[in-house]
Design a protein around this motif. Structure first.
Motif, PDB file in Angstrom:
ATOM      1  N   ASN A   3      -1.715   4.456  -4.429  1.00 58.74           N
ATOM      2  CA  ASN A   3      -2.789   3.484  -4.656  1.00 58.74           C
ATOM      3  C   ASN A   3      -4.176   4.118  -4.585  1.00 58.74           C
ATOM      4  O   ASN A   3      -5.188   3.432  -4.544  1.00 58.74           O
ATOM      5  CB  ASN A   3      -2.686   2.318  -3.677  1.00 58.74           C
ATOM      6  N   GLY A   4      -4.206   5.451  -4.563  1.00 61.01           N
ATOM      7  CA  GLY A   4      -5.467   6.181  -4.567  1.00 61.01           C
ATOM      8  C   GLY A   4      -5.298   7.447  -5.374  1.00 61.01           C
ATOM      9  O   GLY A   4      -4.177   7.816  -5.747  1.00 61.01           O
ATOM     10  N   ILE A  17      -7.154   2.981  -6.625  1.00 56.62           N
ATOM     11  CA  ILE A  17      -6.759   2.495  -7.948  1.00 56.62           C
ATOM     12  C   ILE A  17      -6.104   1.116  -7.866  1.00 56.62           C
ATOM     13  O   ILE A  17      -5.706   0.552  -8.877  1.00 56.62           O
ATOM     14  CB  ILE A  17      -5.879   3.513  -8.699  1.00 56.62           C
ATOM     15  N   TYR A  18      -6.045   0.589  -6.664  1.00 61.45           N
ATOM     16  CA  TYR A  18      -5.667  -0.792  -6.379  1.00 61.45           C
ATOM     17  C   TYR A  18      -6.549  -1.234  -5.220  1.00 61.45           C
ATOM     18  O   TYR A  18      -7.004  -0.394  -4.433  1.00 61.45           O
ATOM     19  CB  TYR A  18      -4.198  -0.908  -5.944  1.00 61.45           C
ATOM     20  N   PRO A  19      -6.793  -2.529  -5.051  1.00 60.47           N
ATOM     21  CA  PRO A  19      -7.543  -2.968  -3.866  1.00 60.47           C
ATOM     22  C   PRO A  19      -6.772  -2.601  -2.597  1.00 60.47           C
ATOM     23  O   PRO A  19      -5.544  -2.664  -2.564  1.00 60.47           O
ATOM     24  CB  PRO A  19      -7.627  -4.492  -4.027  1.00 60.47           C
ATOM     25  N   THR A  25      -2.007   1.459   4.190  1.00 61.55           N
ATOM     26  CA  THR A  25      -1.839   2.876   3.915  1.00 61.55           C
ATOM     27  C   THR A  25      -2.386   3.170   2.523  1.00 61.55           C
ATOM     28  O   THR A  25      -2.062   2.466   1.560  1.00 61.55           O
ATOM     29  CB  THR A  25      -0.355   3.276   3.984  1.00 61.55           C
ATOM     30  N   ILE A  26      -3.223   4.207   2.435  1.00 65.11           N
ATOM     31  CA  ILE A  26      -3.679   4.705   1.142  1.00 65.11           C
ATOM     32  C   ILE A  26      -2.850   5.956   0.872  1.00 65.11           C
ATOM     33  O   ILE A  26      -2.813   6.870   1.690  1.00 65.11           O
ATOM     34  CB  ILE A  26      -5.167   5.071   1.147  1.00 65.11           C
ATOM     35  N   ALA A  27      -2.181   5.984  -0.268  1.00 65.61           N
ATOM     36  CA  ALA A  27      -1.355   7.126  -0.643  1.00 65.61           C
ATOM     37  C   ALA A  27      -1.894   7.723  -1.936  1.00 65.61           C
ATOM     38  O   ALA A  27      -2.185   7.000  -2.889  1.00 65.61           O
ATOM     39  CB  ALA A  27       0.094   6.705  -0.817  1.00 65.61           C
TER      40      ALA A  27
END
Length: 94
Positions: A3-4, A17-19, A25-27
């Motif tokens: 998501n990042g 790349i998503y809210p 967790t940001i992956a």
């Protein structure tokens, strides 16, 4: 779920790349294509930046391998990085 993203191994900020909500967790994939996971310290809107490491005050903010400003204050890993904590500079004039 990824998501990042980061583009360059020198980047100290990534882009959501998503809210993302605080505590999520940001992956993202690092420059070696390994998945890196960090915890969001605050809500991050889609296409906004987050710190992938601690960034000391006045250190360059690096996105896509380019300096885009300097930290106006300490920015902790997982924090939202935007106009409230980045100062614009013309590095070619310094």
């Amino acid at each position: 779920m990824i998501n990042g993203m980061i583009i360059d191994g020198a980047d100290n900020v990534g882009v959501a790349i998503y809210p993302v909500k605080k505590g999520d967790t940001i992956a993202y994939l690092d420059s070696q294509k390994h998945t890196v996971e960090i915890q969001a310290a605050e809500d991050i809107q889609i296409y906004h930046k987050f710190a992938v490491c601690d960034i000391e005050e006045d250190m360059p903010i690096v996105k896509y391998g380019q300096h885009i400003g300097r930290a106006a204050a300490f920015i902790g890993k997982g924090q939202h990085v935007h106009v409230h904590n980045v100062k614009s500079v013309r590095e070619d004039l310094q």
